[in-house]
Scaffold this active site. Structure first.
Site, mmCIF file in Angstrom:
data_model
loop_
_atom_site.group_PDB
_atom_site.id
_atom_site.type_symbol
_atom_site.label_atom_id
_atom_site.label_comp_id
_atom_site.label_asym_id
_atom_site.label_seq_id
_atom_site.Cartn_x
_atom_site.Cartn_y
_atom_site.Cartn_z
ATOM 1 N N ASP A 36 -27.018 47.535 -12.372
ATOM 2 C CA ASP A 36 -26.739 48.757 -13.139
ATOM 3 C C ASP A 36 -27.718 49.873 -12.765
ATOM 4 O OD1 ASP A 36 -25.358 50.289 -14.942
ATOM 5 O OD2 ASP A 36 -26.324 49.460 -16.728
ATOM 6 N N ASN A 38 -26.793 52.768 -10.785
ATOM 7 C CA ASN A 38 -26.489 53.532 -9.560
ATOM 8 C C ASN A 38 -26.269 55.014 -9.871
ATOM 9 O OD1 ASN A 38 -26.481 51.085 -8.306
ATOM 10 N ND2 ASN A 38 -24.270 50.984 -7.967
ATOM 11 N N GLY A 39 -25.518 55.271 -10.936
ATOM 12 C CA GLY A 39 -25.203 56.658 -11.304
ATOM 13 C C GLY A 39 -26.466 57.433 -11.641
ATOM 14 N N HIS A 53 -23.835 54.467 -5.621
ATOM 15 C CA HIS A 53 -23.111 53.223 -5.303
ATOM 16 C C HIS A 53 -23.325 52.837 -3.835
ATOM 17 C CE1 HIS A 53 -21.445 53.331 -9.213
ATOM 18 N NE2 HIS A 53 -20.605 54.330 -8.999
ATOM 19 N N SER A 81 -16.456 45.768 -13.371
ATOM 20 C CA SER A 81 -15.964 45.070 -14.566
ATOM 21 C C SER A 81 -14.528 45.485 -14.877
ATOM 22 C CB SER A 81 -16.871 45.373 -15.768
ATOM 23 O OG SER A 81 -16.586 46.661 -16.285
ATOM 24 N N GLU A 83 -13.668 46.742 -17.386
ATOM 25 C CA GLU A 83 -13.764 47.985 -18.162
ATOM 26 C C GLU A 83 -14.075 49.203 -17.270
ATOM 27 O OE1 GLU A 83 -15.293 45.028 -19.341
ATOM 28 O OE2 GLU A 83 -13.490 44.828 -20.581
ATOM 29 N N TRP A 85 -12.471 50.427 -14.918
ATOM 30 C CA TRP A 85 -11.293 51.250 -14.572
ATOM 31 C C TRP A 85 -11.252 52.530 -15.399
ATOM 32 C CZ3 TRP A 85 -8.974 49.733 -10.273
ATOM 33 C CH2 TRP A 85 -8.942 48.378 -9.941
ATOM 34 N N LEU A 147 -26.354 29.862 0.939
ATOM 35 C CA LEU A 147 -26.194 30.600 -0.324
ATOM 36 C C LEU A 147 -24.732 30.978 -0.590
ATOM 37 C CD1 LEU A 147 -27.811 32.484 -2.579
ATOM 38 C CD2 LEU A 147 -27.166 34.285 -1.006
ATOM 39 N N SER A 216 -22.572 43.369 -21.476
ATOM 40 C CA SER A 216 -21.398 44.078 -20.946
ATOM 41 C C SER A 216 -20.304 43.133 -20.402
ATOM 42 C CB SER A 216 -21.812 45.087 -19.870
ATOM 43 O OG SER A 216 -22.740 46.015 -20.381
ATOM 44 N N GLU A 227 -31.866 32.330 -19.011
ATOM 45 C CA GLU A 227 -33.017 33.190 -19.295
ATOM 46 C C GLU A 227 -32.633 34.611 -18.883
ATOM 47 O OE1 GLU A 227 -35.671 32.240 -20.882
ATOM 48 O OE2 GLU A 227 -35.024 30.144 -20.923
HETATM 49 C C1 IPE Z 1 -21.834 46.656 -16.211
HETATM 50 O O1 IPE Z 1 -22.319 47.940 -16.067
HETATM 51 C C2 IPE Z 1 -20.828 46.356 -15.138
HETATM 52 C C3 IPE Z 1 -21.370 46.263 -13.783
HETATM 53 C C4 IPE Z 1 -22.627 46.287 -13.446
HETATM 54 C C5 IPE Z 1 -20.384 46.082 -12.764
HETATM 55 P P1 IPE Z 1 -21.710 49.167 -16.876
HETATM 56 O O2 IPE Z 1 -22.506 50.352 -16.492
HETATM 57 O O3 IPE Z 1 -20.247 49.224 -16.657
HETATM 58 O O4 IPE Z 1 -21.973 48.719 -18.382
HETATM 59 P P2 IPE Z 1 -22.113 49.571 -19.711
HETATM 60 O O5 IPE Z 1 -20.912 50.458 -19.805
HETATM 61 O O6 IPE Z 1 -23.376 50.349 -19.604
HETATM 62 O O7 IPE Z 1 -22.185 48.543 -20.802
HETATM 63 C C1 IPE Z 2 -23.606 50.126 -11.786
HETATM 64 O O1 IPE Z 2 -24.087 51.413 -11.848
HETATM 65 C C2 IPE Z 2 -22.404 49.995 -10.886
HETATM 66 C C3 IPE Z 2 -21.133 49.786 -11.585
HETATM 67 C C4 IPE Z 2 -20.999 49.583 -12.857
HETATM 68 C C5 IPE Z 2 -19.933 49.817 -10.783
HETATM 69 P P1 IPE Z 2 -23.470 52.483 -12.834
HETATM 70 O O2 IPE Z 2 -22.417 53.244 -12.104
HETATM 71 O O3 IPE Z 2 -23.043 51.866 -14.103
HETATM 72 O O4 IPE Z 2 -24.736 53.409 -13.055
HETATM 73 P P2 IPE Z 2 -25.173 54.135 -14.410
HETATM 74 O O5 IPE Z 2 -25.257 53.083 -15.458
HETATM 75 O O6 IPE Z 2 -24.122 55.162 -14.713
HETATM 76 O O7 IPE Z 2 -26.495 54.739 -14.078
HETATM 77 MG MG MG Z 3 -23.958 51.529 -15.872
#
Ligand code: IPE
Ligand code: IPE
Ligand code: MG
Length: 266
Positions: A36, A38-39, A53, A81, A83, A85, A147, A216, A227
């Protein structure tokens, strides 16, 4: 003024370099990562979210090689995930192109590293080009026995559990299974981690990057006794040292599984 009657304990999250793992102690055999942040990584650099990404894909390559060298047996990476989409089309399209680019550039190295690719999720709903890339990578690495690099792609744990329950119910309906025979192994066989040997299905260590402390919809059944390790590092910044810090932290945990410590049992 806010009066505090109970001094609040500082929450301790070990970050990079504060701990080193002990190579003589057990390394988690199955590590799962919620990749999590990347954005936010991109936003911090005033870049479009998709740049995060793309950078995150490089982290996947580095961490796969690092985990393999440490002797991890299964690395499950939450990539998309059920979700996700909900995100804007441009971002979803980019994320669906990523596996194509990832496997095109990385499969030769995966073969060299003896890594076996696996994907768990509702693959049938992925665009054709994504499905093709995934299938190709699985085929090309099928004979590797190092792996297991297991991508959770269009994966959601509630959907996974529902699919498993429907599968079990159908077997009962068709007289292939008695209700009394339904146990944790039967359930485990019907979940998407069912392709793994039974002792490797549940991750011993789950890492989530970016400071969010939630699951999530990830592996709800499988992480009953995992853990959990949360780090503030954003996924594109996560590196081998962070991974080793998480392993070091894991090695310090006292896993009781509802029982007692060895000393307390005496
Ligand atoms: C969880 O991250 C899904 C992935 C890392 C693929 P999200 O960014 O989608 O989760 P929420 O929305 O913060 O719970
Ligand atoms: C995780 O990074 C990648 C995916 C869920 C696909 P995010 O895209 O959720 O990044 P944030 O949480 O918005 O920083
Ligand atoms: Mg995220």
């Amino acid at each position: 003024m806010v009066l505090r009657f109970f001094p609040q304990k500082e929450k301790y999250t070990p970050e990079k370099s504060q701990l080193t793992f002990d190579p003589k102690q057990a390394i988690p055999k199955h590590i799962a990562i919620i990749m999590d942040g990347n954005g936010r990584w991109a936003k911090n650099r005033r870049l479009p979210r998709v740049a995060g990404h793309k950078e995150g894909m490089e982290t996947v390559k580095k961490i796969t090689k690092h985990a393999n060298r440490l002797g991890v047996k299964v690395l499950t990476l939450y990539a998309f995930s059920t979700e996700n989409w909900k995100r804007p089309d441009d971002e979803v399209n980019f994320l669906m192109q990523l596996p194509v680019d990832f496997f095109d550039t990385f499969v030769p190295e995966l073969i060299e590293e003896n890594v076996q690719v696996h994907v768990m999720g509702y693959e049938q709903y992925l665009p054709a080009h994504t499905q093709d890339a995934v299938k190709r990578a699985i085929e090309q690495t099928a004979t590797n026995d190092g792996l297991v690099l297991n991508f959770a792609l269009n994966y959601g744990s509630r959907a996974e559990i529902l699919t498993a329950v429907k599968g079990i119910a159908t077997e009962v309906q068709n007289n292939h299974l008695a209700v009394e025979e339904i146990d944790e192994t039967v359930m485990g066989n019907h979940l998407m981690t069912g392709f793994l040997p039974e002792d490797l299905r549940d991750p011993e260590l789950v890492i989530r990057t970016s400071g969010e402390e939630r699951i999530s919809n990830f592996l709800l059944w499988q992480l009953a006794y995992s853990e959990l390790f949360f780090t503030k590092a954003l996924w594109p910044d996560f590196d081998g040292e962070h991974l080793e810090t998480a392993i070091a932290d894991f090695q310090k945990r006292n896993r009781r599984f509802g029982g007692l410590d060895k000393e307390e049992k005496k």
